[in-house]
Scaffold this active site. Structure first.
Site, PDB file in Angstrom:
ATOM      1  CG  HIS A 163      -1.752  -1.186   1.380  1.00  0.00           C
ATOM      2  ND1 HIS A 163      -2.626  -1.574   0.399  1.00  0.00           N
ATOM      3  CD2 HIS A 163      -1.873  -2.090   2.382  1.00  0.00           C
ATOM      4  CE1 HIS A 163      -3.258  -2.679   0.804  1.00  0.00           C
ATOM      5  NE2 HIS A 163      -2.803  -3.022   1.986  1.00  0.00           N
ATOM      6  CG  HIS A 170      -6.211  -5.774   0.991  1.00  0.00           C
ATOM      7  ND1 HIS A 170      -7.099  -4.937   1.585  1.00  0.00           N
ATOM      8  CD2 HIS A 170      -5.142  -5.841   1.807  1.00  0.00           C
ATOM      9  CE1 HIS A 170      -6.600  -4.525   2.732  1.00  0.00           C
ATOM     10  NE2 HIS A 170      -5.411  -5.050   2.887  1.00  0.00           N
TER      11      HIS A 170
END
Lengths: 205, 331
Positions: B57, B219
């Protein structure tokens, strides 16, 4: 029948084999309903558990289960780490200072199930690994000793049923109705755990 | 899979070494862990702020370490929550005696692992409080689900809770303001392409050339709906209107905005989106107090974006304005 520390090691080794062999399958199941890391995480964790158990000697089942639990917790990550870690830790704690004969082992599994529900804030029917653990334990309560074939069959039919459930817990819940028709990856890995247990019993029985 | 990696098993380890090498004056890695902390951590008598989650991320979460934001970030495997022992090391690294505050995104694994770590830390005598960020309006909140996901709105929680702790706020005060932020922040995202987790080697879902996925998380998971790709204006409208519908925004409200890239979307496209988001907000009579446009919470090389809105009050405004030295939040 009573499970020894060696039986636990056999159980873990057999589980590991199944997970390594199906790593990509578990990942593809998880890609359909989650984020695709279940196979990778379980394979990493169980590989470490096998190495850990290999490096140590154990006098009883409880100690071997404890190392299994702690290694899973610290190596798996994701949701599977705390869940499997908790399940094996509860089983270990429940068997402390006790032989892992059928009644004790079954009591331990009941503790594991309670732990899974508490840690995952989840119940049966939510398309999680609980949907395999709960029916297996329920069936075992009707028996007086390990029954390998029954154990495997119960786990397998419980697993198949997760396909038709709409996920309301876990990452799959975000898909809503789109989760129907898919096997729950955690239920598949739990099936491997019980299938490996059945094979262990068969081998040692 | 075509990626600049060595062994897919060691992407996090290799990334951390490179990250520390890039910021040797401000960051340190806690030995034998995947915890990155401020070089001067722990700060005496300041509430420690710890965030974390899966890697992939970037710049979240380690990019938000700095004066006025995080004290430590715990880096899990790619898209996988860090384990409780690692989170515990993060808590210890940030504990300057005033307690530690955990910022957790609402994903099942993150919540479980951080909860276990908090229990372990409390057993060792460290006061721990936490907030669970759940800003994603794409997924329904109800009693029977695990609730909404936490996505880019987390950046505002880092910033505001971090500023409160830097200003000398107590653990309870940090928790109170963090909860105020999570109560007032909403986001929604979309993707044009999936991403590939290195260890998996294959894209996490498939999209045809003319399709987009609406309501994605961070995700690489698929979203809530596949649709035909539309214009930037229509994408901006869909995301912004969904966010606006979810919370009561009144004429004249001050808001902070993030137009976040998912990793592979050029700034050009994010600015094109921002133009329309801006118009929509102005039409609604909202006062845009602060705008962030860029990659703040990504999903590897996924292309796509998310829109985040935070409804502000005076305290949140001043904390948002407070200085931060975190490399990924340099406004």
């Amino acid at each position: 029948m009573e499970l020894t520390a060696n039986d636990i090691i056999t159980w873990v080794n057999k589980t590991n084999e199944k997970i390594q062999n199906n790593k990509e399958y578990l990942t593809s199941l998880d890609q359909a309903v989650g984020d695709g890391d279940h196979g990778i995480n379980m394979a990493r964790g169980f590989k470490e558990v096998v190495a850990k158990l290999d490096d140590n000697s154990y006098e009883n089942a409880s100690d071997a289960l404890k190392d299994t639990a702690m290694t899973l917790m610290s190596k798996v990550g994701g949701a599977a780490g705390p869940l499997y870690g908790t399940a094996f830790l509860k089983l270990s704690t429940s068997l402390k200072d006790k032989s892992a004969e059928y009644t004790h082992f079954l009591n331990g599994l009941e503790e594991s199930l309670a732990g899974l529900k508490q840690r995952g804030k989840s119940q049966e029917g939510e398309k999680t690994l609980i949907d395999v653990w709960a029916p297996v334990i329920e069936k075992m309560k009707e028996q007086e000793d390990f029954d390998a074939a029954l154990l495997k069959d119960t786990a397998e039919s419980a697993l198949e049923k997760t396909k038709d459930i709409k996920a309301t817990k876990g990452r799959a819940s975000y898909l809503g109705d789109r989760s129907i028709g898919h096997l729950d990856p955690g239920s598949v890995s739990s099936f491997y755990v019980f299938e490996a247990l059945a094979e262990t019993i068969e081998g040692g029985g | 899979m075509k990626k600049i990696v060595n062994d897919p098993e060691y992407v996090v380890r290799d990334m951390l070494e490179g990250l520390i090498a890039a910021h040797p004056d401000t960051l340190k890695q806690i030995p034998e862990t995947t915890v990155v902390a401020r070089k001067d951590a722990p700060i005496d008598n300041k509430v420690g702020i710890v965030s974390g989650g899966g890697s992939g991320h970037e710049p979240a979460h380690a990019g938000y370490i700095g004066d006025g934001m995080l004290d430590a970030a715990v880096c899990g495997e790619v898209f996988t929550s860090p384990t409780p022992d690692q989170v515990l090391e993060g808590i210890k690294a940030a504990d300057g005696g005033a307690g530690v505050f955990l910022i957790i995104k609402n994903y099942t694994g993150d919540v479980m692992n951080f909860d276990m770590a908090a229990e372990m830390a409390e057993a060792e005598g460290i006061d721990v409080e936490k907030v669970v960020v759940n800003d994603d309006v794409a997924v329904e909140d109800s009693a029977s689900t695990t609730g909404r996901r936490g996505i880019a709105g987390t950046i505002f929680v880092h910033k505001i809770a971090g500023a409160k702790a830097a200003a000398g706020g107590s653990l309870q005060e940090v928790k109170d303001i963090a909860e105020k932020v999570t109560g007032n922040v909403r986001s929604m995202g979309m993707a044009l392409t999936p991403c590939t987790v290195p260890a998996a080697g294959e894209p996490s879902f498939s999209l045809n050339e003319d399709e987009m996925e609406i309501g994605i998380g961070i995700h690489g998971e698929s979203g809530i709906e596949k649709k035909e790709v539309t214009s930037a204006n229509e994408i901006a409208e869909e995301l912004t209107n969904n966010v606006l519908e979810d919370i009561e925004f009144n004429h004249g409200d001050d808001v902070a905005l993030i137009v976040n890239g998912m990793g592979a979307t050029p700034e050009m496209e994010l600015y094109i989106l921002n133009k329309k988001v801006n118009e929509i907000l102005v039409e609604r009579g909202l006062n845009i107090y602060k705008t962030l446009v860029g990659n703040y919470m990504t999903a590897l090389e996924m292309s796509g974006c998310s829109v985040t809105l935070l409804k502000l009050d005076e305290e949140m405004k001043s904390l948002l304005d407070a200085e931060s030295s975190a490399p990924a939040y340099n406004i």
